[in-house]
Design a protein around this motif. Structure first.
Motif, short mmCIF file in Angstrom:
data_model
loop_
_atom_site.label_atom_id
_atom_site.label_comp_id
_atom_site.label_asym_id
_atom_site.label_seq_id
_atom_site.Cartn_x
_atom_site.Cartn_y
_atom_site.Cartn_z
N PHE A 34 34.29 29.88 43.31
CA PHE A 34 35.74 29.71 43.39
C PHE A 34 36.36 30.76 44.31
CE2 PHE A 34 39.98 30.91 41.88
CZ PHE A 34 40.65 29.68 41.94
N ILE A 35 35.98 32.02 44.15
CA ILE A 35 36.52 33.10 44.98
C ILE A 35 36.12 32.90 46.43
CG2 ILE A 35 36.44 35.58 45.45
CD1 ILE A 35 38.08 34.84 42.98
N ARG A 36 34.88 32.54 46.66
CA ARG A 36 34.39 32.35 48.03
C ARG A 36 35.14 31.21 48.72
NH1 ARG A 36 28.93 31.69 47.12
NH2 ARG A 36 28.53 33.91 47.42
N ARG A 37 35.34 30.13 47.99
CA ARG A 37 35.94 28.93 48.59
C ARG A 37 37.45 29.09 48.77
NH1 ARG A 37 34.49 25.94 44.94
NH2 ARG A 37 36.42 25.83 43.73
N LYS A 38 38.15 29.51 47.74
CA LYS A 38 39.61 29.52 47.80
C LYS A 38 40.17 30.64 48.65
CE LYS A 38 43.84 29.33 45.08
NZ LYS A 38 44.46 29.12 43.75
N PHE A 39 39.50 31.81 48.62
CA PHE A 39 40.06 32.97 49.30
C PHE A 39 39.27 33.39 50.54
CE2 PHE A 39 41.23 33.27 44.79
CZ PHE A 39 42.62 33.22 44.91
N ASP A 215 40.49 44.41 28.97
CA ASP A 215 41.95 44.45 29.15
C ASP A 215 42.36 44.76 30.59
OD1 ASP A 215 41.33 47.13 29.29
OD2 ASP A 215 42.40 47.72 27.48
N GLN A 216 41.40 45.13 31.44
CA GLN A 216 41.69 45.34 32.87
C GLN A 216 41.55 44.04 33.68
OE1 GLN A 216 38.51 48.46 32.98
NE2 GLN A 216 39.97 49.56 34.26
N ALA A 217 41.01 43.01 33.06
CA ALA A 217 40.62 41.80 33.80
C ALA A 217 41.79 40.84 34.00
CB ALA A 217 39.49 41.10 33.07
N ILE A 218 41.74 40.12 35.12
CA ILE A 218 42.72 39.08 35.41
C ILE A 218 42.31 37.81 34.66
CG2 ILE A 218 41.47 38.35 37.50
CD1 ILE A 218 44.13 37.63 38.76
N SER A 219 43.30 37.09 34.15
CA SER A 219 42.99 35.85 33.44
C SER A 219 42.65 34.74 34.42
CB SER A 219 44.18 35.43 32.57
OG SER A 219 45.25 34.97 33.39
N TRP A 220 41.94 33.75 33.95
CA TRP A 220 41.59 32.60 34.78
C TRP A 220 42.84 31.86 35.24
CZ3 TRP A 220 38.75 30.52 38.11
CH2 TRP A 220 38.54 29.15 38.24
N GLU A 221 43.83 31.76 34.37
CA GLU A 221 45.06 31.05 34.72
C GLU A 221 45.80 31.78 35.85
OE1 GLU A 221 43.60 29.86 30.93
OE2 GLU A 221 44.17 31.88 31.61
N LEU A 223 44.45 33.86 38.03
CA LEU A 223 43.62 33.78 39.23
C LEU A 223 43.81 32.45 39.93
CD1 LEU A 223 41.43 35.22 40.90
CD2 LEU A 223 39.72 34.14 39.41
N GLN A 224 43.86 31.37 39.19
CA GLN A 224 44.05 30.05 39.78
C GLN A 224 45.41 29.92 40.47
OE1 GLN A 224 43.14 27.79 36.10
NE2 GLN A 224 41.77 26.58 37.39
N ALA A 225 46.41 30.66 39.97
CA ALA A 225 47.75 30.55 40.51
C ALA A 225 47.94 31.33 41.80
CB ALA A 225 48.77 31.01 39.47
N GLN A 231 47.27 38.00 48.10
CA GLN A 231 47.63 38.05 46.68
C GLN A 231 46.42 38.46 45.84
OE1 GLN A 231 49.46 34.40 45.37
NE2 GLN A 231 51.28 34.68 46.64
N LEU A 232 45.25 37.95 46.20
CA LEU A 232 44.03 38.34 45.49
C LEU A 232 43.78 39.83 45.61
CD1 LEU A 232 41.41 37.48 43.96
CD2 LEU A 232 40.34 37.29 46.22
N LEU A 233 44.02 40.37 46.80
CA LEU A 233 43.76 41.78 47.08
C LEU A 233 44.51 42.69 46.12
CD1 LEU A 233 42.29 43.74 48.97
CD2 LEU A 233 44.29 43.65 50.48
N GLN A 234 45.67 42.26 45.64
CA GLN A 234 46.46 43.07 44.71
C GLN A 234 45.74 43.28 43.37
OE1 GLN A 234 50.46 41.45 44.35
NE2 GLN A 234 50.49 40.90 46.52
N HIS A 235 44.75 42.43 43.08
CA HIS A 235 44.03 42.52 41.81
C HIS A 235 42.63 43.10 41.98
CE1 HIS A 235 47.08 40.12 39.66
NE2 HIS A 235 47.19 39.47 40.80
N VAL A 236 42.27 43.47 43.21
CA VAL A 236 40.93 44.00 43.50
C VAL A 236 40.95 45.52 43.43
CG1 VAL A 236 39.15 44.20 45.28
CG2 VAL A 236 40.30 42.01 44.91
#
Length: 248
Positions: A34-39, A215-221, A223-225, A231-236
Motif C-alpha cells: 500500500f505504501i509503495r503503490r500509493k505514495f 500509541d505512537q502509530a498511525i491508524s489505518w483509517e 493512513l488511507q485518508a 502528507q505521509l512524510l509528516q507521520h514518518v
C-alpha cells in the motif's frame, strides 16, 4: 494537484520509520504494498511479520531506513493476546482448520499458572509450518500450501514475563514480553498441550517493539485518508529521531 507539483511529489525521497496500527485481516506485506503503490516509495520493508489475525504495531522502514531493518527486527516485543482452550488447529491460530477438540476441565488458578510457568526464560520453540522460516531456501508456508510437512529445527527463544489478564471457561487473556523470533501462536499451542486440553491463538495485538509503542502509530483509517507523499512524510520518524529512540 498541478502536474509539476504531482511530478515533484512522485520524485520525493522519504527516509525514515513509519509506525502503523495494522488492522485485522491484512498481512504485513499488504501494508508495504500500500505504501509503495500509493505514495510512490520505492524502498519499503517491514520489521517483524504480523499475521492477518493480528493487529497492532507494525514498523515500516522507508528509503535509507531499510539499511537498519535488521536492527529494528532484533528488538524485544510485547504482545497482548487471547487463547481458546479445547481446540487444536493446523495453523495454531483461529485462521486454521480444527484438527482436534478436547474437553476443557475446570482448571484451578494454580494449574493455569503452572502451565504458563513452564514457558518462561529460555526455552525451545518449533516454528509452525505456516511461517516465513525457510527450509532449503523455501518458506515453510509455501511448503504447507503444497501439502508438505517437513521437520523443523527447534529454536531457542526467551520469555521475559507473562501476565494472566483474565479467563473464562474457554479462554485465557494474557500479556507477554518476549525476544525476537517468538511465535505467540506456538506459545498458545504449547500451553494448551501442557494443560492437556489443547489451545490456539484467537486474538493478538503487538503493543511494543523495542522503544516503539502502539500509541505512537498511525491508524489505518488515517493512513488511507492521506493524499500525498508530503502528507505521509509528516507521520514518518526521521533517522536521527529513530536513533535517539533506540538509545533511550
Amino acid at each position: 494537484m498541478p502536474r509539476d507539483k504531482l511530478a515533484s511529489e512522485k520524485s520525493m525521497e522519504i527516509d525514515g520509520v513509519l509506525l502503523i496500527n495494522k488492522p485485522k485481516g491484512y498481512t504485513s506485506h499488504d501494508m508495504v504494498a500500500f505504501i509503495r503503490r500509493k505514495f510512490h516509495v520505492k524502498k519499503v520493508g517491514h520489521c517483524g511479520t504480523l499475521d492477518p489475525i493480528a493487529t497492532g504495531l507494525l514498523i515500516l522502514v522507508l528509503g535509507k531506513a531499510t539499511k537498519i531493518q535488521d536492527l529494528l527486527m532484533s528488538e524485544d516485543k510485547v504482545y497482548r493476546g487471547r487463547m481458546r482452550l479445547g481446540q487444536i488447529t493446523d495453523t495454531q491460530d483461529a485462521d486454521g482448520v480444527i484438527l482436534e477438540e478436547r474437553p476443557v476441565p475446570q482448571y484451578s488458578d494454580a494449574e493455569i499458572q503452572e502451565a504458563f510457568e513452564r514457558f518462561t526464560g529460555d526455552f525451545y520453540q518449533t516454528p509452525p509450518m505456516i511461517s516465513a522460516v525457510k527450509y532449503k531456501g523455501i518458506p515453510l508456508y509455501k511448503l504447507a500450501r503444497a501439502g508438505k510437512n517437513v521437520e523443523r529445527k527447534p529454536r531457542i527463544v526467551h520469555l521475559y514475563y507473562y501476565k494472566i489478564l483474565g479467563r473464562d471457561s474457554q479462554h485465557i487473556d494474557f500479556e507477554i514480553g518476549c525476544s525476537k523470533g517468538f511465535y505467540v501462536r506456538t506459545y498458545c499451542h504449547d500451553i494448551g498441550l501442557a494443560l492437556g486440553c489443547g489451545a490456539h491463538l484467537v486474538e493478538l495485538t503487538r503493543l511494543r517493539s523495542g522503544n516503539f509503542t502502539l500509541d505512537q502509530a498511525i491508524s489505518w483509517e488515517t493512513l488511507q485518508a492521506l493524499d500525498s507523499p508530503s502528507q505521509l512524510l509528516q507521520h514518518v520518524l526521521p533517522l536521527p529521531e529513530v536513533s535517539r529512540l533506540r538509545r533511550r
